[in-house]
Motif scaffolding. Structure first.
Motif, short mmCIF file in Angstrom:
data_model
loop_
_atom_site.label_atom_id
_atom_site.label_comp_id
_atom_site.label_asym_id
_atom_site.label_seq_id
_atom_site.Cartn_x
_atom_site.Cartn_y
_atom_site.Cartn_z
N THR A 97 -23.86 -2.66 -6.86
CA THR A 97 -22.56 -2.22 -6.35
C THR A 97 -21.42 -2.74 -7.23
O THR A 97 -20.46 -2.02 -7.51
N LEU A 98 -21.52 -3.99 -7.67
CA LEU A 98 -20.48 -4.57 -8.53
C LEU A 98 -20.43 -3.85 -9.88
O LEU A 98 -19.35 -3.65 -10.45
N GLY A 102 -17.13 -2.07 -10.76
CA GLY A 102 -16.42 -2.56 -11.94
C GLY A 102 -16.08 -1.43 -12.89
O GLY A 102 -14.97 -1.37 -13.44
N LEU A 242 -15.11 -1.10 -3.97
CA LEU A 242 -16.42 -1.70 -3.68
C LEU A 242 -16.91 -1.30 -2.29
O LEU A 242 -18.07 -0.92 -2.11
N ILE A 283 -15.57 -9.93 0.08
CA ILE A 283 -15.10 -9.33 -1.18
C ILE A 283 -13.64 -8.89 -1.03
O ILE A 283 -12.81 -9.14 -1.91
#
Length: 305
Positions: A97-98, A102, A242, A283
């Motif tokens: 996911t990051l 990103g 995210l 997050i």
């Protein structure tokens, strides 16, 4: 330091409130018994399952048990994926996911900031009109619909990119664009409006009268002062990209936290659902905390506020 302490304390309190809401909402979706046990399960099997997972206790006792375990880092064991630690299973999917988020953030910033600045500098020009049309389209199209269109055009019709899954950089291009599209539009519009306000300020007019080059006026004087508004949104942007990847990860079969969340909801896997949302909440709070601390870098006057 006092400001930082207050921000952390308020974030922890918000996290506690979120944990209550998440716990209650996850239980409103129904009992996991119906989703995890076969239709021909005996009453004895059903009763055994309920006792084993503590579902026979009052809801407030279940929450206190959940909270006490969560404070120790234990979010329980997955009901859908037997033997998997709920939070550990979610954290294993976090890098995917990051990675996707990103790339989406990079696309958003690289496209939105120059587009918003150009639209403000050339106000009323075809560039400005094009930027506003782009922003309108971006904020009008649901990202899941855009994702399907991207698959049809670039994967099915042209055959340039894979339709789903992960493995190579090419797999992440389409889902990252689908996630970033809305954020590019919003960030570009904010940058444009903020730059227009600053470019009309007296000190900008004074800098031009003194003979400062237009490049320095725009990129050094105007952008620095206009950056506070886009920076405020950047915390929301980073967190929403995210957390907003849930639908896109499902559309593109991307094995991240969003995909896990959908599968856990379908299977009424309370521990994993709670772990996913708590992870997303952390997050989101960290993103906004970082933005708050960056304010004093962009605008030193905030430090004395």
């Amino acid at each position: 330091m006092l400001y930082l302490t207050r921000r952390i304390a308020s974030s922890l309190f918000a996290l506690l409130v979120i944990s209550v809401i998440v716990f209650l909402l996850s239980h409103l979706s129904g009992s996991p018994v119906d989703a995890l046990l076969p239709d021909d399960a005996t009453q004895e099997q059903v009763d055994s399952f309920i006792r084993e997972w503590g579902l026979d206790k009052p809801l407030w006792q279940q929450y206190l048990t959940f909270l006490g375990n969560a404070l120790q880092g234990d979010f329980g064991t997955s009901l859908k994926w037997p033997g998997e630690d709920a939070m550990g299973f979610v954290l294993d999917r976090m890098p995917a996911t990051l990675k996707l988020g990103g790339l989406a953030i990079l696309i958003s910033v690289v496209i939105a900031l120059p587009l918003g600045i150009a639209a403000a500098v050339y106000k009323g020009s075809p560039i400005d009109s094009l930027a506003q049309v782009f922003a309108l389209l971006g904020q009008s199209m649901p990202n899941f619909w855009l994702g399907i269109i991207l698959i049809w055009v670039f994967s099915v019709w042209l055959g340039w990119l894979p339709t789903s899954g992960t493995g190579t950089f090419a797999h992440s291009i389409l889902p990252a664009i689908a996630i970033a599209w809305f954020q590019v539009s919003a960030l570009a519009r904010l940058t444009r409006s903020s730059m227009l306000e600053v470019l009309d300020a007296e000190y900008i007019k004074l800098a031009r009268v003194k003979g400062v080059s237009e490049t320095q006026v725009i990129w050094k004087h105007a952008l620095r002062n206009a950056a506070v508004v886009p920076l405020t949104y950047f915390g929301i942007l980073a967190a929403s990209i995210l957390t907003g990847s849930v639908v896109i990860e499902t559309v593109f079969s991307w094995p991240g936290m969003g995909w896990v969340a959908i599968e856990a909801i379908r299977g009424r896997d309370f521990p994993v659902v709670q772990a996913v949302i708590i992870a997303y909440a952390v997050i989101y709070m960290l993103s906004n905390l970082v933005v708050d601390l960056l304010y004093v870098v962009v605008d030193p006057r905030i430090r004395h506020g």
